[in-house]
Design an enzyme around this catalytic site. Structure first.
Site, PDB file in Angstrom:
ATOM      1  N   GLU A 101       0.855  -1.244   0.018  1.00  0.00           N
ATOM      2  CA  GLU A 101       0.132  -0.305   0.068  1.00  0.00           C
ATOM      3  C   GLU A 101       0.840   1.406  -0.037  1.00  0.00           C
ATOM      4  O   GLU A 101       2.014   1.249   0.441  1.00  0.00           O
ATOM      5  CB  GLU A 101      -0.921  -0.060   1.290  1.00  0.00           C
ATOM      6  N   ASP A 102       0.352   2.166  -0.470  1.00  0.00           N
ATOM      7  CA  ASP A 102       1.268   3.633  -0.730  1.00  0.00           C
ATOM      8  C   ASP A 102       1.239   4.277   0.826  1.00  0.00           C
ATOM      9  O   ASP A 102       2.202   4.520   1.412  1.00  0.00           O
ATOM     10  CB  ASP A 102       0.695   4.643  -1.671  1.00  0.00           C
ATOM     11  N   ASP A 105      -3.179   6.252   6.610  1.00  0.00           N
ATOM     12  CA  ASP A 105      -3.477   7.295   7.318  1.00  0.00           C
ATOM     13  C   ASP A 105      -4.404   6.967   8.624  1.00  0.00           C
ATOM     14  O   ASP A 105      -4.023   6.612   9.544  1.00  0.00           O
ATOM     15  CB  ASP A 105      -4.277   8.148   6.139  1.00  0.00           C
ATOM     16  N   PHE A 154      -0.342  16.482   3.561  1.00  0.00           N
ATOM     17  CA  PHE A 154      -0.717  15.684   2.378  1.00  0.00           C
ATOM     18  C   PHE A 154       0.269  15.723   1.395  1.00  0.00           C
ATOM     19  O   PHE A 154       0.698  16.884   1.081  1.00  0.00           O
ATOM     20  CB  PHE A 154      -2.001  16.763   1.802  1.00  0.00           C
ATOM     21  N   ARG A 167       0.973  11.957  -9.858  1.00  0.00           N
ATOM     22  CA  ARG A 167       1.500  10.499  -9.619  1.00  0.00           C
ATOM     23  C   ARG A 167       2.902  10.214 -10.403  1.00  0.00           C
ATOM     24  O   ARG A 167       3.796   9.402  -9.864  1.00  0.00           O
ATOM     25  CB  ARG A 167       0.542   9.741 -10.153  1.00  0.00           C
TER      26      ARG A 167
HETATM   27  P1  IMP Z   1      -6.749   5.640   5.165  1.00  0.00           P
HETATM   28  O1  IMP Z   1      -7.923   4.983   4.895  1.00  0.00           O
HETATM   29  O2  IMP Z   1      -7.292   6.963   5.892  1.00  0.00           O
HETATM   30  O3  IMP Z   1      -5.852   5.265   6.059  1.00  0.00           O
HETATM   31  O4  IMP Z   1      -6.310   6.318   3.917  1.00  0.00           O
HETATM   32  C1  IMP Z   1      -5.404   5.511   2.922  1.00  0.00           C
HETATM   33  C2  IMP Z   1      -5.579   6.121   1.532  1.00  0.00           C
HETATM   34  O5  IMP Z   1      -5.836   7.437   1.639  1.00  0.00           O
HETATM   35  C3  IMP Z   1      -4.158   5.664   0.924  1.00  0.00           C
HETATM   36  O6  IMP Z   1      -4.491   4.655   0.101  1.00  0.00           O
HETATM   37  C4  IMP Z   1      -4.071   7.072  -0.078  1.00  0.00           C
HETATM   38  O7  IMP Z   1      -4.388   6.541  -1.285  1.00  0.00           O
HETATM   39  C5  IMP Z   1      -4.887   7.899   0.411  1.00  0.00           C
HETATM   40  N1  IMP Z   1      -4.156   9.032   1.338  1.00  0.00           N
HETATM   41  C6  IMP Z   1      -3.796   9.221   2.313  1.00  0.00           C
HETATM   42  N2  IMP Z   1      -3.055  10.210   2.546  1.00  0.00           N
HETATM   43  C7  IMP Z   1      -2.611  10.707   1.704  1.00  0.00           C
HETATM   44  C8  IMP Z   1      -2.097  11.771   1.144  1.00  0.00           C
HETATM   45  O8  IMP Z   1      -1.245  12.755   2.120  1.00  0.00           O
HETATM   46  N3  IMP Z   1      -2.043  12.037  -0.185  1.00  0.00           N
HETATM   47  C9  IMP Z   1      -2.489  11.223  -1.212  1.00  0.00           C
HETATM   48  N4  IMP Z   1      -3.361  10.076  -0.652  1.00  0.00           N
HETATM   49  C10 IMP Z   1      -3.452   9.919   0.459  1.00  0.00           C
HETATM   50 MG    MG Z   2      -4.899   4.568  -1.796  1.00  0.00          MG
END
Ligand code: IMP
Ligand code: MG
Length: 182
Positions: A101-102, A105, A154, A167
């Protein structure tokens, strides 16, 4: 999509990312040594650059599959509601799975995806994330391997987007708005 004007400040260089990927790959290789049933599952779309670089450092027999989950839409905040937009093509029952995963958050996306994949009975499942924002966590989740812990900013680049742009940047940068709002 029109957004407020912004610039991107470099946070992690392409060189640092490459060096960290070598370290991660060495640990992953050790953990999965001897297996011939490893399948690397990339979460689209943000992990596509990371997974491409990571698998080329792995030097193990691997298959690659992708799954697309969505929780962000086009905005900058998690909707908390995770939808599977594209499922895996292959079966993972009895397989060794490495989920890539990237960013973690709030943790909602990974939590939902891991729950789904676990229900399919893989032999083993480990998780490698490039970036972790630990201060933002709402769901208790920890990857097996993390590339970098970052502050609550972000970020874009190296596969990661803001409203589908940026990207293709080779580094990770943070978005800084240049208008007066907020
Ligand atoms: P979560 O469900 O809140 O953990 O969000 C995870 C997903 O949100 C990741 O797979 C990212 O695609 C996206 N995301 C979270 N933080 C960022 C950011 O700083 N920039 C861009 N995408 C983000
Ligand atoms: Mg994502």
């Amino acid at each position: 999509m029109a957004t407020r004007p912004y610039v991107i400040d470099q946070m992690i260089s392409a060189k640092s990312i490459a060096a960290r990927i070598e370290e991660l790959a060495a640990e992953i290789r050790t953990r999965f040594a001897g297996t011939d049933k490893l399948i690397v599952v990339g979460l689209l779309r943000g992990s596509f650059v990371f997974i491409a670089d990571l698998v080329r450092e792995l030097d193990l027999p691997v298959e690659v599959d992708f799954l697309e989950a969505s929780s962000y839409g086009d905005g900058m905040r998690s909707s908390r509601e995770v939808r599977i937009l594209k499922d895996l093509r292959g079966e993972i029952a009895g397989r060794d799975v490495l989920v890539v995963e990237d960013i973690v958050d709030t943790g909602f996306t990974l939590h939902h995806v891991l729950h789904l994949l676990r229900s399919r009975n893989p032999a083993r499942m480990e998780v490698c994330v490039l970036l972790d924002k630990p201060t933002r966590r709402e769901v208790d989740i920890k990857a097996t391997w993390t590339g970098f812990e970052i502050p609550d900013e972000f970020v874009v680049g190296y596969g990661i987007d803001f409203a589908q742009r940026n990207r293709n940047l080779p580094f990770i940068g943070k978005v800084r708005f240049t208008d007066t709002g907020e």
